[in-house]
Design a protein around this motif. Structure first.
Motif, PDB file in Angstrom:
ATOM      1  N   ALA A  27       0.828  -1.205   0.000  1.00  0.00           N
ATOM      2  CA  ALA A  27       0.000   0.000   0.000  1.00  0.00           C
ATOM      3  C   ALA A  27       0.864   1.256   0.000  1.00  0.00           C
ATOM      4  CB  ALA A  27      -0.929   0.003   1.213  1.00  0.00           C
ATOM      5  N   ALA A  28       1.971   1.229   0.736  1.00  0.00           N
ATOM      6  CA  ALA A  28       2.870   2.384   0.772  1.00  0.00           C
ATOM      7  C   ALA A  28       3.470   2.643  -0.608  1.00  0.00           C
ATOM      8  CB  ALA A  28       3.976   2.150   1.799  1.00  0.00           C
ATOM      9  N   VAL A  29       3.860   1.568  -1.304  1.00  0.00           N
ATOM     10  CA  VAL A  29       4.407   1.731  -2.657  1.00  0.00           C
ATOM     11  C   VAL A  29       3.332   2.258  -3.597  1.00  0.00           C
ATOM     12  CG1 VAL A  29       5.438   0.528  -4.627  1.00  0.00           C
ATOM     13  CG2 VAL A  29       6.119  -0.074  -2.296  1.00  0.00           C
ATOM     14  N   SER A  30       2.105   1.746  -3.470  1.00  0.00           N
ATOM     15  CA  SER A  30       1.002   2.195  -4.313  1.00  0.00           C
ATOM     16  C   SER A  30       0.703   3.677  -4.086  1.00  0.00           C
ATOM     17  CB  SER A  30      -0.240   1.361  -4.021  1.00  0.00           C
ATOM     18  OG  SER A  30      -1.319   1.760  -4.836  1.00  0.00           O
ATOM     19  N   LEU A  31       0.693   4.091  -2.822  1.00  0.00           N
ATOM     20  CA  LEU A  31       0.472   5.506  -2.519  1.00  0.00           C
ATOM     21  C   LEU A  31       1.592   6.373  -3.090  1.00  0.00           C
ATOM     22  CD1 LEU A  31      -0.825   5.373   1.169  1.00  0.00           C
ATOM     23  CD2 LEU A  31      -2.109   6.066  -0.865  1.00  0.00           C
ATOM     24  N   ALA A  32       2.806   5.849  -3.067  1.00  0.00           N
ATOM     25  CA  ALA A  32       3.927   6.605  -3.622  1.00  0.00           C
ATOM     26  C   ALA A  32       3.753   6.812  -5.126  1.00  0.00           C
ATOM     27  CB  ALA A  32       5.240   5.867  -3.341  1.00  0.00           C
ATOM     28  N   LEU A  33       3.219   5.803  -5.824  1.00  0.00           N
ATOM     29  CA  LEU A  33       2.978   5.937  -7.254  1.00  0.00           C
ATOM     30  C   LEU A  33       1.979   7.065  -7.542  1.00  0.00           C
ATOM     31  CD1 LEU A  33       2.697   2.209  -8.406  1.00  0.00           C
ATOM     32  CD2 LEU A  33       4.488   3.836  -9.047  1.00  0.00           C
ATOM     33  N   VAL A  34       0.882   7.068  -6.799  1.00  0.00           N
ATOM     34  CA  VAL A  34      -0.127   8.103  -6.993  1.00  0.00           C
ATOM     35  C   VAL A  34       0.412   9.464  -6.557  1.00  0.00           C
ATOM     36  CG1 VAL A  34      -2.457   8.843  -6.368  1.00  0.00           C
ATOM     37  CG2 VAL A  34      -1.985   6.423  -6.731  1.00  0.00           C
ATOM     38  N   ALA A  35       1.251   9.475  -5.517  1.00  0.00           N
ATOM     39  CA  ALA A  35       1.833  10.732  -5.049  1.00  0.00           C
ATOM     40  C   ALA A  35       2.711  11.365  -6.113  1.00  0.00           C
ATOM     41  CB  ALA A  35       2.640  10.494  -3.771  1.00  0.00           C
ATOM     42  N   VAL A  36       3.363  10.546  -6.931  1.00  0.00           N
ATOM     43  CA  VAL A  36       4.164  11.088  -8.031  1.00  0.00           C
ATOM     44  C   VAL A  36       3.274  11.875  -8.988  1.00  0.00           C
ATOM     45  CG1 VAL A  36       5.521  10.474 -10.070  1.00  0.00           C
ATOM     46  CG2 VAL A  36       5.961   9.333  -7.891  1.00  0.00           C
ATOM     47  N   SER A  37       2.108  11.315  -9.301  1.00  0.00           N
ATOM     48  CA  SER A  37       1.165  12.003 -10.177  1.00  0.00           C
ATOM     49  C   SER A  37       0.710  13.330  -9.576  1.00  0.00           C
ATOM     50  CB  SER A  37      -0.046  11.100 -10.441  1.00  0.00           C
ATOM     51  OG  SER A  37      -1.035  11.769 -11.175  1.00  0.00           O
ATOM     52  N   LEU A  38       0.378  13.318  -8.289  1.00  0.00           N
ATOM     53  CA  LEU A  38      -0.067  14.540  -7.624  1.00  0.00           C
ATOM     54  C   LEU A  38       1.048  15.575  -7.554  1.00  0.00           C
ATOM     55  CD1 LEU A  38      -2.102  13.002  -4.661  1.00  0.00           C
ATOM     56  CD2 LEU A  38      -2.942  13.818  -6.856  1.00  0.00           C
ATOM     57  N   THR A  39       2.269  15.122  -7.299  1.00  0.00           N
ATOM     58  CA  THR A  39       3.399  16.038  -7.211  1.00  0.00           C
ATOM     59  C   THR A  39       3.669  16.700  -8.555  1.00  0.00           C
ATOM     60  OG1 THR A  39       4.398  14.703  -5.466  1.00  0.00           O
ATOM     61  CG2 THR A  39       5.841  16.241  -6.620  1.00  0.00           C
ATOM     62  N   LEU A  40       3.593  15.937  -9.629  1.00  0.00           N
ATOM     63  CA  LEU A  40       3.783  16.515 -10.962  1.00  0.00           C
ATOM     64  C   LEU A  40       2.739  17.586 -11.246  1.00  0.00           C
ATOM     65  CD1 LEU A  40       4.585  13.307 -13.070  1.00  0.00           C
ATOM     66  CD2 LEU A  40       6.175  15.133 -12.414  1.00  0.00           C
ATOM     67  N   ASP A  41       1.494  17.293 -10.884  1.00  0.00           N
ATOM     68  CA  ASP A  41       0.428  18.271 -11.094  1.00  0.00           C
ATOM     69  C   ASP A  41       0.658  19.517 -10.251  1.00  0.00           C
ATOM     70  OD1 ASP A  41      -2.377  18.769 -12.232  1.00  0.00           O
ATOM     71  OD2 ASP A  41      -2.695  19.051 -10.083  1.00  0.00           O
ATOM     72  N   PHE A  42       1.128  19.311  -9.018  1.00  0.00           N
ATOM     73  CA  PHE A  42       1.343  20.441  -8.120  1.00  0.00           C
ATOM     74  C   PHE A  42       2.464  21.342  -8.622  1.00  0.00           C
ATOM     75  CE2 PHE A  42       3.164  22.495  -4.381  1.00  0.00           C
ATOM     76  CZ  PHE A  42       2.031  22.985  -3.751  1.00  0.00           C
TER      77      PHE A  42
END
Length: 204
Positions: A65-80
């Motif tokens: 789950a931590a790795v999965s959240l990190a994947l989605v966090a990359v997407s959010l960080t790029l958008d930010f």
């Protein structure tokens, strides 16, 4: 004083727009990758040692789950990083909708793991239900078909809870199929309704 009031009024308008516009920071490839990780995790799940089978299950899936959240966090960080001030407000708003379910999931897992390990078979169903609540909470910021994804997680969570008393909820494919199929469904919705522009009648 008038300038200060005007600035406050403008900031309020920006906050309102951030709440009403569709958030595009969740990207289909990253969400699909997290679904693929769940399926891969189910396939690779190691045999649990006889002395602590339930706790090994929890640690393994929490790591995934931590790795999965990190994947989605990359997407959010790029958008930010690439977005305007308005886009950044929308990013924070979208994240804020999901944080309560993540926090509740962490506290629930911590309590069950350390205080009531006999309840661990109920965790997969509770995780899925909590995740569905986070998706439901994010609905105002996401495309109109997203409630279908949330409903899938809710239904899957109820099924897993019904299997918990027999320990069948700890089958690796219970978690793999729930979060794998759920994330692929979410990625499909994002692909169709955001990246291809197939919005609902009231979306922009």
């Amino acid at each position: 004083m008038e300038l200060e009031k005007a600035q406050e009024h403008l900031a309020e308008i920006h906050r309102h727009l951030a709440r009403t516009e569709i958030y595009r920071g969740y990207r289909a490839p990253f969400v699909a990758a997290s679904g693929g990780l769940a399926l891969l995790g189910a396939w690779l799940q190691p045999a649990a040692p006889a002395d602590a089978p339930f706790r090994t299950f929890v640690l393994y899936w929490c790591a995934l789950a931590a790795v999965s959240l990190a994947l989605v966090a990359v997407s959010l960080t790029l958008d930010f990083l690439r977005g305007s001030t308005m886009d950044r407000r929308k990013t924070w708003s979208a994240i804020g909708q999901f944080l309560p379910c993540l926090g509740a999931g962490f506290l629930l897992t911590w309590t069950v793991y350390f205080r009531s390990p006999e309840l661990i078979p109920y965790l997969p169903g509770l995780w899925s239900i909590l995740f569905s609540l986070g998706v439901f909470a994010s609905t105002p910021y996401l495309p109109s078909w997203i409630p279908l994804v949330a409903s899938f997680y809710l239904a899957a969570g109820l099924v897993l809870l019904s299997l918990a008393s027999r320990g069948s909820s700890l089958n690796p494919w219970g978690m793999g199929l729930t979060f794998g199929a759920g994330q692929f469904l979410g990625a499909l919705v994002l692909r169709l309704q955001i990246e291809r522009g197939a919005y609902g009648p009231n979306e922009k």
